[in-house]
Motif scaffolding. Structure first.
Motif, mmCIF file in Angstrom:
data_model
loop_
_atom_site.group_PDB
_atom_site.id
_atom_site.type_symbol
_atom_site.label_atom_id
_atom_site.label_comp_id
_atom_site.label_asym_id
_atom_site.label_seq_id
_atom_site.Cartn_x
_atom_site.Cartn_y
_atom_site.Cartn_z
ATOM 1 N N VAL A 33 13.289 40.794 -10.450
ATOM 2 C CA VAL A 33 12.835 40.458 -9.100
ATOM 3 C C VAL A 33 12.632 41.730 -8.287
ATOM 4 O O VAL A 33 13.513 42.601 -8.264
ATOM 5 C CB VAL A 33 13.875 39.547 -8.391
ATOM 6 N N VAL A 34 11.476 41.797 -7.638
ATOM 7 C CA VAL A 34 11.238 42.880 -6.676
ATOM 8 C C VAL A 34 11.599 42.332 -5.309
ATOM 9 O O VAL A 34 11.036 41.317 -4.878
ATOM 10 C CB VAL A 34 9.744 43.295 -6.664
ATOM 11 N N GLU A 35 12.544 42.961 -4.651
ATOM 12 C CA GLU A 35 12.947 42.487 -3.327
ATOM 13 C C GLU A 35 13.218 43.703 -2.449
ATOM 14 O O GLU A 35 14.049 44.539 -2.789
ATOM 15 C CB GLU A 35 14.196 41.580 -3.444
ATOM 16 N N VAL A 36 12.504 43.763 -1.309
ATOM 17 C CA VAL A 36 12.629 44.946 -0.443
ATOM 18 C C VAL A 36 13.901 44.932 0.406
ATOM 19 O O VAL A 36 14.401 45.981 0.792
ATOM 20 C CB VAL A 36 11.414 45.096 0.511
ATOM 21 N N SER A 93 0.761 32.613 -7.743
ATOM 22 C CA SER A 93 1.097 32.818 -6.326
ATOM 23 C C SER A 93 1.571 31.511 -5.709
ATOM 24 O O SER A 93 0.898 30.490 -5.825
ATOM 25 C CB SER A 93 -0.136 33.312 -5.566
ATOM 26 N N ILE A 94 2.725 31.577 -5.027
ATOM 27 C CA ILE A 94 3.183 30.388 -4.300
ATOM 28 C C ILE A 94 2.964 30.559 -2.796
ATOM 29 O O ILE A 94 3.437 29.743 -2.010
ATOM 30 C CB ILE A 94 4.660 30.045 -4.596
ATOM 31 N N ALA A 95 2.259 31.626 -2.406
ATOM 32 C CA ALA A 95 2.050 31.888 -0.977
ATOM 33 C C ALA A 95 1.107 30.836 -0.379
ATOM 34 O O ALA A 95 -0.034 30.703 -0.819
ATOM 35 C CB ALA A 95 1.462 33.280 -0.784
#
Ligand SMILES: NC(=O)c1ccc[n+]([C@@H]2O[C@H](COP(=O)([O-])OP(=O)(O)OC[C@H]3O[C@@H](n4cnc5c(N)ncnc54)[C@H](OP(=O)(O)O)[C@@H]3O)[C@@H](O)[C@H]2O)c1
Length: 274
Positions: A33-36, A93-95
């Protein structure tokens, strides 16, 4: 089915999907997971034991599926920072509201894109997800998207992307309509003299039971409703009031308004993804 999956965004939806995938036997080490947000990343790792990183790696070798799970307005930044993808990398994409055309443009012509619209019951693995794939996405890649979203509930493929707006209005916003009915029933129960705790329990158990009965597949909701509506009885008295208040027309208007709003938001938020 092997998928080395990289999620971009480690919020509520990514958490629900990762939890669902792990429960379906996806090996932990095949998910990252990429999470900022550092504290969100820490919590994500503590909860699910998957690797978290703070930026999309420059080398995506070994990644077969990239799941975009950030807010729609964060999509342009993510697409901009994404390295060139080989055709075999599946992008899901779930956006909400960001079209496959906008995603493809932002990913410099990448075509292997599936758009997904889950709903909040995904958080308890009882979600409904609408899926749409761009032309040219293979059956195998569609099957992978089905398997991934199936981890949090049922999946329905759409023939046309424009149907995403109506799907958003029905299954995306739908849980809120049910919650609204529950709120109204609970208030009514309290005004009939029940304490808040009892009112809540009565409403929750009634909705759970009615949903189970309606989803048992034997009869239409209309038939089930008629069966508890004896002429001159208590339910008939209540149904008459709802019908006089234009119940069906009101719900139809609400869904039409949500569909229209979804179209408008796609132009505003989705436009930002171009
Ligand atoms: N929740 C739902 O019921 C639902 C239903 C259907 C579709 N969706 C869609 O699912 C997507 C995710 O929703 P959500 O509720 O899970 O959102 P969320 O909880 O806000 O999760 C997104 C996470 O991504 C992080 N982030 C922001 N920019 C990033 C970047 N460039 N790289 C990596 N991580 C980044 C955010 O950090 P910051 O908070 O610090 O920005 C946040 O922790 C949205 O596009 C939404 O439209 C959600």
């Amino acid at each position: 089915m092997t998928m080395s999956i990289l999620f971009v965004g480690g919020g509520n939806m990514a958490s629900a999907l990762v939890g669902g995938l792990l429960a379906h036997g996806q090996p932990r080490e095949e998910i990252a997971v990429v999470e900022v947000n550092i504290s969100v990343a820490r919590d994500f790792h503590a909860r699910w034991g998957v690797t978290t990183v703070s930026a999309i790696p420059e080398n995506l070798e070994g990644i077969s599926t990239l799941v975009l799970a950030v807010k729609p307005q964060q999509i342009p930044g993510v697409l901009h920072g994404c390295p060139a993808l080989s055709d075999t990398v599946r992008v899901i994409s779930i956006a909400a509201g960001v079209t496959t055309q906008q995603l493809s443009q932002g990913l410099r012509g990448h075509g292997n894109i599936v758009r997904a619209m889950p709903n909040t019951p995904a958080l308890v693995r009882a979600g409904v997800t609408g899926l749409f794939a761009r032309e040219g996405v293979s059956q195998e890649d569609r099957d992978h998207a089905t398997a991934l979203m199936h981890a949090v509930g049922s999946v329905h493929w759409l023939d046309q992307e424009a149907q995403m707006d109506a799907l958003t209005a029905i299954s995306g916003s739908g849980p809120a309509y049910v919650f609204l009915l529950m709120e109204a029933l609970q208030r009514a129960a309290e005004s009939q003299g029940f304490d808040a705790h009892t009112a809540q329990a009565l409403v929750e158990e009634t909705v759970r039971g009615a949903a189970l009965l309606a989803c048992s597949g034997h009869e239409d909701p209309g038939v089930l409703r008629q069966r508890v509506t004896s002429p001159g009885g208590t339910t008939a008295a209540a149904v008459r009031v709802l019908e006089e208040g234009q119940w069906f027309s009101l719900v139809g208007q609400a869904v039409a308004a949500a569909t229209q709003r979804s179209r408008e938001l796609a132009q505003v938020d989705g436009g930002a993804a171009k």
